[in-house]
Design an enzyme around this catalytic site. Structure first.
Site, PDB file in Angstrom:
ATOM      1  N   GLN A 200       0.815  -1.214   0.000  1.00 19.79           N
ATOM      2  CA  GLN A 200       0.000   0.000   0.000  1.00 19.79           C
ATOM      3  C   GLN A 200       0.850   1.267   0.000  1.00 19.79           C
ATOM      4  OE1 GLN A 200      -0.735  -2.674   2.088  1.00 19.79           O
ATOM      5  NE2 GLN A 200      -2.917  -2.722   2.546  1.00 19.79           N
ATOM      6  N   ASP A 240      -7.090   1.304  11.856  1.00 20.91           N
ATOM      7  CA  ASP A 240      -8.299   0.567  11.485  1.00 20.91           C
ATOM      8  C   ASP A 240      -9.246   0.379  12.663  1.00 20.91           C
ATOM      9  OD1 ASP A 240      -8.073  -0.847   8.550  1.00 20.91           O
ATOM     10  OD2 ASP A 240      -6.124  -0.383   9.417  1.00 20.91           O
ATOM     11  N   ASN A 250      -3.456  -1.178  13.393  1.00 19.20           N
ATOM     12  CA  ASN A 250      -3.204  -0.654  12.047  1.00 19.20           C
ATOM     13  C   ASN A 250      -2.505  -1.739  11.236  1.00 19.20           C
ATOM     14  OD1 ASN A 250      -3.343   1.568  10.154  1.00 19.20           O
ATOM     15  ND2 ASN A 250      -1.132   1.785  10.392  1.00 19.20           N
ATOM     16  N   LYS A 251      -2.174  -1.420  10.019  1.00 20.79           N
ATOM     17  CA  LYS A 251      -1.559  -2.374   9.107  1.00 20.79           C
ATOM     18  C   LYS A 251      -0.334  -3.043   9.732  1.00 20.79           C
ATOM     19  CE  LYS A 251      -2.732  -3.286   5.812  1.00 20.79           C
ATOM     20  NZ  LYS A 251      -3.564  -4.439   5.392  1.00 20.79           N
TER      21      LYS A 251
END
Length: 366
Positions: A200, A240, A250-251
């Site tokens: 990403q 998130d 989060n990621k």
């Protein structure tokens, strides 16, 4: 935001019976949009990551439920569409929040009135997302400007994953702060993590290039080295799901960045719109469902071939065992501050910042 001089949103109404999305699986190699006309198409778009980013997932799900009501406004159809959309991505709380908001609105209504009510409410959620992230970015831009005032040189920001306009309806979360600082004339440079396995970070680089923000793509493992060398002024990421105590999910890889930042005295901030805060959540490590994604996301990588065309290359054989957790949790103790539309707060102060009516017993987000 603009692409080649044309203003776009990541999701927008396309007449009264459909929405149009930016297909993120085609980026950064091609910019393309898709028209979605039904709940099943929206659910597929969320699950396949044609739309991704916690805020955007929530808005897309709201429109998906509204499209379902266009076809059948009955109780059974409402329950089935809600369940199908809720199952698409388990970690981002915005999905549950948006669907819960629509369902609470629709259940008391006669079935014949549900379609129009759902469509209007989905549109309100989309506009709220834009306003929230514009305000959030303003507070984040103040942090960047303050860092520039302290150092007298371009601010070096490190980010992870993509928290830009394509992860929201518009503006972005972490990148909203970068864009607003840049547009205000604050010199800023962004270190962009690749963010494997789905890369990403390439979406972040694509966004920053389109907006004219100086940036450098780096391998995920380079961040700690840069912090040791004094090349990072602050880390700014999205989220998130965030607990009421300020733990940030989060990621995958965010936790490692936070550890490196803590060890090197680098401020670490998460940019969090209020619908991403899960007020029910107390033990983030135990209670947040961490999505385990497909093994081929690790085994296979997408790039360009020798002729410049998008191509996929296998990095490992189909028989290679793979674990692919998509997210991790950064404890509040490692976080300098959480940037919200109401200002910047220390993690422990979130509840006080979002006093009632936002924080309610049993409520998620707003």
């Amino acid at each position: 935001m603009k692409v080649d001089g044309v203003a776009w949103r990541s999701i927008a109404e396309d007449g009264p019976q459909a929405v149009r999305i930016v297909d993120q699986t085609r980026l950064p190699f091609a910019f393309a949009t898709l028209r979605l006309e039904g709940c099943d198409e929206v659910a597929h778009a969320i699950g396949s990551m044609q739309v991704r980013g916690a805020p955007l997932i929530g808005v897309a799900a709201a429109y998906g439920l509204a499209l379902a009501m266009r076809r059948d406004g009955g109780d059974a159809a409402l329950a089935a569409a809600h369940a199908a959309l809720l199952a698409t991505r388990p970690t981002a709380v915005n999905l549950r929040w948006a669907l819960g908001r629509l369902r609470a609105l629709l259940q008391p209504l006669p079935p014949a009135e549900r379609a129009e009510a759902a469509w209007r409410e989905a549109g309100r959620i989309a506009e709220e997302d834009v306003a929230i992230n514009r305000a959030l970015g303003g507070h984040g831009a103040e942090l960047i400007a303050a860092a520039n005032a302290r150092t007298g040189r371009p601010v070096q920001v490190l980010t992870h994953c993509n928290a830009g306009w394509i992860a929201t309806v518009d503006y972005g979360t972490a990148l909203s702060a970068v864009y607003q600082a840049h547009d205000a004339g604050v010199p800023v440079h962004v270190w962009v993590d690749e963010t494997r396995p789905r890369n990403q970070g390439l979406l972040t680089a694509w966004e920053l290039a389109a907006h004219g923000v100086p940036h450098t793509l780096i391998a995920d493992n380079a961040g700690g080295h840069l912090m040791q060398r004094g090349a990072v002024d602050l880390v700014l990421v999205g989220a998130d799901r965030v607990s009421r105590g300020g733990d940030v999910c989060n990621k995958i890889g965010t936790y490692l960045k936070a550890l490196a930042a803590f060890d090197n005295g680098v401020p670490f901030y998460a940019a969090v719109p209020s619908p991403t805060i899960d007020w029910e959540l107390r033990d983030a490590l135990r209670e947040i469902p961490i999505e385990e994604r497909a093994a081929d996301e690790v085994r296979v990588i997408t790039g360009r071939d020798g002729d410049g065309r998008p191509a996929q290359v296998a990095l490992a054989g189909a028989g290679t065992p793979v674990a692919n957790p998509a997210f991790d949790v950064t404890p509040a103790r490692l976080i300098t501050g959480i940037v919200t539309e109401r200002g910047v707060a220390q993690p422990a102060e979130l509840v006080r910042l979002f006093a009632p009516p936002l924080v309610a017993a049993g409520g998620a987000g707003r």
